[in-house]
Design a protein around this motif. Structure first.
Motif, PDB file in Angstrom:
ATOM      1  N   ALA A 142       0.843  -1.204   0.000  1.00 63.89           N
ATOM      2  CA  ALA A 142       0.000   0.000   0.000  1.00 63.89           C
ATOM      3  C   ALA A 142       0.879   1.255   0.000  1.00 63.89           C
ATOM      4  CB  ALA A 142      -0.938  -0.012   1.209  1.00 63.89           C
ATOM      5  N   ALA A 143       1.955   1.228   0.789  1.00 67.45           N
ATOM      6  CA  ALA A 143       2.848   2.393   0.845  1.00 67.45           C
ATOM      7  C   ALA A 143       3.533   2.597  -0.505  1.00 67.45           C
ATOM      8  CB  ALA A 143       3.881   2.201   1.962  1.00 67.45           C
ATOM      9  N   ALA A 144       4.029   1.492  -1.096  1.00 69.90           N
ATOM     10  CA  ALA A 144       4.763   1.608  -2.358  1.00 69.90           C
ATOM     11  C   ALA A 144       3.855   2.072  -3.489  1.00 69.90           C
ATOM     12  CB  ALA A 144       5.397   0.260  -2.701  1.00 69.90           C
ATOM     13  N   ALA A 145       2.610   1.602  -3.503  1.00 72.17           N
ATOM     14  CA  ALA A 145       1.684   1.954  -4.597  1.00 72.17           C
ATOM     15  C   ALA A 145       0.833   3.169  -4.239  1.00 72.17           C
ATOM     16  CB  ALA A 145       0.795   0.755  -4.929  1.00 72.17           C
ATOM     17  N   ASN A 146       1.087   3.735  -3.084  1.00 74.45           N
ATOM     18  CA  ASN A 146       0.355   4.916  -2.622  1.00 74.45           C
ATOM     19  C   ASN A 146      -1.162   4.680  -2.568  1.00 74.45           C
ATOM     20  OD1 ASN A 146       0.266   7.477  -1.604  1.00 74.45           O
ATOM     21  ND2 ASN A 146       0.193   8.492  -3.614  1.00 74.45           N
ATOM     22  N   LEU A 147      -1.537   3.563  -1.941  1.00 72.69           N
ATOM     23  CA  LEU A 147      -2.953   3.193  -1.845  1.00 72.69           C
ATOM     24  C   LEU A 147      -3.395   3.194  -0.392  1.00 72.69           C
ATOM     25  CD1 LEU A 147      -2.877   0.101  -4.254  1.00 72.69           C
ATOM     26  CD2 LEU A 147      -4.013   2.301  -4.700  1.00 72.69           C
ATOM     27  N   PRO A 148      -4.677   3.514  -0.137  1.00 73.19           N
ATOM     28  CA  PRO A 148      -5.171   3.397   1.235  1.00 73.19           C
ATOM     29  C   PRO A 148      -5.207   1.934   1.674  1.00 73.19           C
ATOM     30  CG  PRO A 148      -6.951   4.033  -0.281  1.00 73.19           C
ATOM     31  CD  PRO A 148      -5.685   4.013  -1.076  1.00 73.19           C
ATOM     32  N   LEU A 149      -4.976   1.721   2.973  1.00 77.39           N
ATOM     33  CA  LEU A 149      -4.952   0.364   3.530  1.00 77.39           C
ATOM     34  C   LEU A 149      -6.146   0.183   4.461  1.00 77.39           C
ATOM     35  CD1 LEU A 149      -3.304  -2.306   3.908  1.00 77.39           C
ATOM     36  CD2 LEU A 149      -2.184  -1.198   5.840  1.00 77.39           C
ATOM     37  N   VAL A 150      -6.825  -0.964   4.350  1.00 80.48           N
ATOM     38  CA  VAL A 150      -7.963  -1.275   5.225  1.00 80.48           C
ATOM     39  C   VAL A 150      -7.638  -2.535   6.011  1.00 80.48           C
ATOM     40  CG1 VAL A 150     -10.458  -1.611   5.331  1.00 80.48           C
ATOM     41  CG2 VAL A 150      -9.451  -0.411   3.380  1.00 80.48           C
ATOM     42  N   ALA A 151      -7.834  -2.500   7.335  1.00 76.84           N
ATOM     43  CA  ALA A 151      -7.604  -3.663   8.196  1.00 76.84           C
ATOM     44  C   ALA A 151      -8.937  -4.374   8.396  1.00 76.84           C
ATOM     45  CB  ALA A 151      -7.039  -3.211   9.535  1.00 76.84           C
ATOM     46  N   VAL A 152      -8.964  -5.680   8.119  1.00 77.37           N
ATOM     47  CA  VAL A 152     -10.227  -6.418   8.167  1.00 77.37           C
ATOM     48  C   VAL A 152     -10.184  -7.486   9.257  1.00 77.37           C
ATOM     49  CG1 VAL A 152     -11.719  -7.994   6.841  1.00 77.37           C
ATOM     50  CG2 VAL A 152     -10.694  -5.996   5.718  1.00 77.37           C
ATOM     51  N   HIS A 153     -11.305  -7.630   9.969  1.00 77.91           N
ATOM     52  CA  HIS A 153     -11.472  -8.725  10.935  1.00 77.91           C
ATOM     53  C   HIS A 153     -11.841  -9.978  10.149  1.00 77.91           C
ATOM     54  CE1 HIS A 153     -13.048 -11.147  14.215  1.00 77.91           C
ATOM     55  NE2 HIS A 153     -12.510 -10.294  15.065  1.00 77.91           N
ATOM     56  N   HIS A 154     -11.147 -11.090  10.442  1.00 74.11           N
ATOM     57  CA  HIS A 154     -11.359 -12.325   9.680  1.00 74.11           C
ATOM     58  C   HIS A 154     -12.836 -12.752   9.658  1.00 74.11           C
ATOM     59  CE1 HIS A 154     -10.136 -16.173   7.950  1.00 74.11           C
ATOM     60  NE2 HIS A 154     -10.948 -16.759   8.812  1.00 74.11           N
ATOM     61  N   LEU A 155     -13.527 -12.610  10.795  1.00 76.19           N
ATOM     62  CA  LEU A 155     -14.935 -13.051  10.847  1.00 76.19           C
ATOM     63  C   LEU A 155     -15.856 -12.108  10.081  1.00 76.19           C
ATOM     64  CD1 LEU A 155     -15.407 -14.515  14.438  1.00 76.19           C
ATOM     65  CD2 LEU A 155     -14.480 -15.572  12.378  1.00 76.19           C
ATOM     66  N   ALA A 156     -15.503 -10.818  10.018  1.00 82.42           N
ATOM     67  CA  ALA A 156     -16.268  -9.893   9.165  1.00 82.42           C
ATOM     68  C   ALA A 156     -16.137 -10.364   7.720  1.00 82.42           C
ATOM     69  CB  ALA A 156     -15.754  -8.469   9.323  1.00 82.42           C
ATOM     70  N   GLY A 157     -14.957 -10.847   7.364  1.00 78.01           N
ATOM     71  CA  GLY A 157     -14.755 -11.418   6.030  1.00 78.01           C
ATOM     72  C   GLY A 157     -15.713 -12.571   5.779  1.00 78.01           C
ATOM     73  N   HIS A 158     -15.762 -13.517   6.731  1.00 73.79           N
ATOM     74  CA  HIS A 158     -16.685 -14.658   6.557  1.00 73.79           C
ATOM     75  C   HIS A 158     -18.132 -14.167   6.423  1.00 73.79           C
ATOM     76  CE1 HIS A 158     -14.182 -18.198   6.663  1.00 73.79           C
ATOM     77  NE2 HIS A 158     -13.609 -17.864   7.797  1.00 73.79           N
ATOM     78  N   ILE A 159     -18.533 -13.206   7.242  1.00 73.73           N
ATOM     79  CA  ILE A 159     -19.928 -12.710   7.178  1.00 73.73           C
ATOM     80  C   ILE A 159     -20.189 -12.050   5.822  1.00 73.73           C
ATOM     81  CG2 ILE A 159     -21.599 -11.076   8.178  1.00 73.73           C
ATOM     82  CD1 ILE A 159     -20.273 -11.629  10.926  1.00 73.73           C
ATOM     83  N   GLU A 160     -19.215 -11.289   5.317  1.00 74.57           N
ATOM     84  CA  GLU A 160     -19.414 -10.607   4.032  1.00 74.57           C
ATOM     85  C   GLU A 160     -19.310 -11.561   2.840  1.00 74.57           C
ATOM     86  OE1 GLU A 160     -20.815  -7.913   4.033  1.00 74.57           O
ATOM     87  OE2 GLU A 160     -20.292  -6.948   5.928  1.00 74.57           O
ATOM     88  N   SER A 161     -18.762 -12.769   3.059  1.00 72.91           N
ATOM     89  CA  SER A 161     -18.744 -13.759   1.966  1.00 72.91           C
ATOM     90  C   SER A 161     -20.174 -14.084   1.552  1.00 72.91           C
ATOM     91  CB  SER A 161     -18.005 -15.034   2.382  1.00 72.91           C
ATOM     92  OG  SER A 161     -18.774 -15.817   3.274  1.00 72.91           O
ATOM     93  N   LEU A 162     -21.097 -13.956   2.495  1.00 70.24           N
ATOM     94  CA  LEU A 162     -22.519 -14.208   2.196  1.00 70.24           C
ATOM     95  C   LEU A 162     -23.065 -13.180   1.222  1.00 70.24           C
ATOM     96  CD1 LEU A 162     -23.463 -15.013   5.876  1.00 70.24           C
ATOM     97  CD2 LEU A 162     -23.861 -16.575   3.952  1.00 70.24           C
ATOM     98  N   VAL A 163     -22.643 -11.928   1.395  1.00 68.59           N
ATOM     99  CA  VAL A 163     -23.103 -10.840   0.510  1.00 68.59           C
ATOM    100  C   VAL A 163     -22.408 -10.938  -0.851  1.00 68.59           C
ATOM    101  CG1 VAL A 163     -23.308  -8.338   0.263  1.00 68.59           C
ATOM    102  CG2 VAL A 163     -23.547  -9.394   2.526  1.00 68.59           C
TER     103      VAL A 163
END
Ligand code: KG4
Ligand code: ZN
Length: 352
Positions: free
Chosen positions: A105-126
């Protein structure tokens, strides 16, 4: 906008590119989702060896990210952000993904988002089904967690209950180990159960009525417990194999698997529908590695139809750990304006 997702919390090195569609009902589309599984490495030891896992993540991460970008026909300059699993998980494994994502993210000058693993599982449904009718009861069943959440608005997860001891996937893995079936236990027990009699053996289900001393703010009667069930199977196997008796026959193993699976699945389904009724939910979603289980999927759909409750699971590929779900949860957070601070670090016990 496209986002690169990275997941290294346990024994899968995964990278994915997910794109916003502009369609509010079906917000995200997967352009690529590469998973390098370490199962063959850990199988030899009967479970995940943390030190081996982090070393393998280090070897795999660059190639996996390159392939994810390649397959998505995406370059670094096409990306709008990077999302990474911050926790929970194995600290050495998490660190590989987090360090890589921070550097990229730093090298490509992109914003970074930190994700909770279980939020990932919940959003897999969407990711799989589009936005679910809210409020939703989300049940996350994996190797490390068995937790019920109430999702009353997108991206907001309220913990209703969790397991007091073993996670459902952990129980599958431990029972498979004591039956000599190898690692991971879920898929093999699932397969053997098909030829077994699920009423052959009576095993204890659990219904907890007392509050959890470690979480007194939760009422506790929607909680799960699977260690007693595992011990009951252990006792049964010791009895049958004790005193010079012949080893368990294939038929008996299949019966034990089917009976164990019936008990686990019944508990999970009952608790999810119970919570849905109590909280007036308009849908139920079940995600995480154990949601790949064929009986759990069939029983959930059956109950959903019978009780006229829209019920959702992810595709099989999105059930077990993958980076597409992390990218999706990352987009949700990015749109809510929540970015990772510069000093973000891996957190093995991150709370949701
Ligand atoms: O979500 P996941 O890939 O990793 C964690 O975050 O833990 O879940 C892995 C768990 C393992 O315990 C594995 O045995 C279980 O999911 N699992 C299954 C099935 N496939 C994977 N459990 C039951 N039936 C399956 N078909
Ligand atoms: Zn997981």
């Amino acid at each position: 906008m496209r986002i690169l997702g990275i997941e290294t919390s346990c024994d899968e090195t995964s990278a994915a590119v997910v794109e916003e569609t502009g369609d509010a009902a079906r917000p995200w589309a997967i352009r690529s989702n590469i998973v390098a599984s370490q199962t063959t490495i850990h199988r030899e030891w009967g479970g995940v060896v943390p030190e081996l896992a982090s070393r393998q993540h280090l070897r795999d991460i660059c190639g996996v990210v390159d392939r994810a970008l390649d397959e998505a026909a995406t370059t670094w300059s096409d990306l709008g952000a990077v999302a990474v699993t911050q926790g929970p998980g194995l600290v050495g494994s998490l660190l590989v993904g987090v360090s890589f994502a921070k550097a990229a993210a730093a090298a490509a000058n992109l914003p970074l988002v930190a994700v909770h693993h279980l939020a990932g599982h919940i959003e897999s449904l969407v990711l799989q089904n589009g936005e679910l009718p809210l409020p939703e009861i989300a049940l996350v069943v994996s190797g490390g967690h068995t937790s019920l959440y109430l999702v009353d608005r997108p991206g907001h997860y309220e913990l209703l209950s969790r397991t007091r001891d073993d996670a459902a996937g952990e129980a599958y893995d431990k029972v498979a180990k004591l039956l000599g079936l190898g690692y991971p236990g879920g898929p093999v027990i699932d397969r053997l159960s098909k030829s077994g009699d699920d009423r052959a053996i009576r095993l204890p289900g659990t219904r907890l009525t007392h509050a959890d001393r470690n979480a007194p703010h939760l009422k506790g009667d929607l909680d799960f417990s699977f260690s007693g069930l595992k011990t009951a199977v252990l006792r049964l196997v010791r009895e049958r194999e004790g005193a010079g008796a012949a080893p368990l026959a294939e038929r008996e193993i299949a019966d034990i698997c089917a009976s164990f699976q019936r008990t686990v699945v019944t508990t999970l389904v009952d608790r999810a529908f119970d919570a849905a009724r109590r909280f007036g939910a308009k849908s139920i979603g079940v995600a995480g590695g154990v949601s790949a289980n064929s009986r759990l999927r069939a029983d959930l759909m059956h109950h959903g139809r019978e009780r006229e409750m829209p019920t959702f699971v992810p595709s099989l590929a999105l059930s077990t750990d993958n980076a597409a779900m992390i990218a999706a949860a990352g987009l949700r957070k990015l749109r809510a304006g929540v970015l990772a601070p510069a000093d973000m670090n891996a957190d093995p016990a991150l709370a949701l």
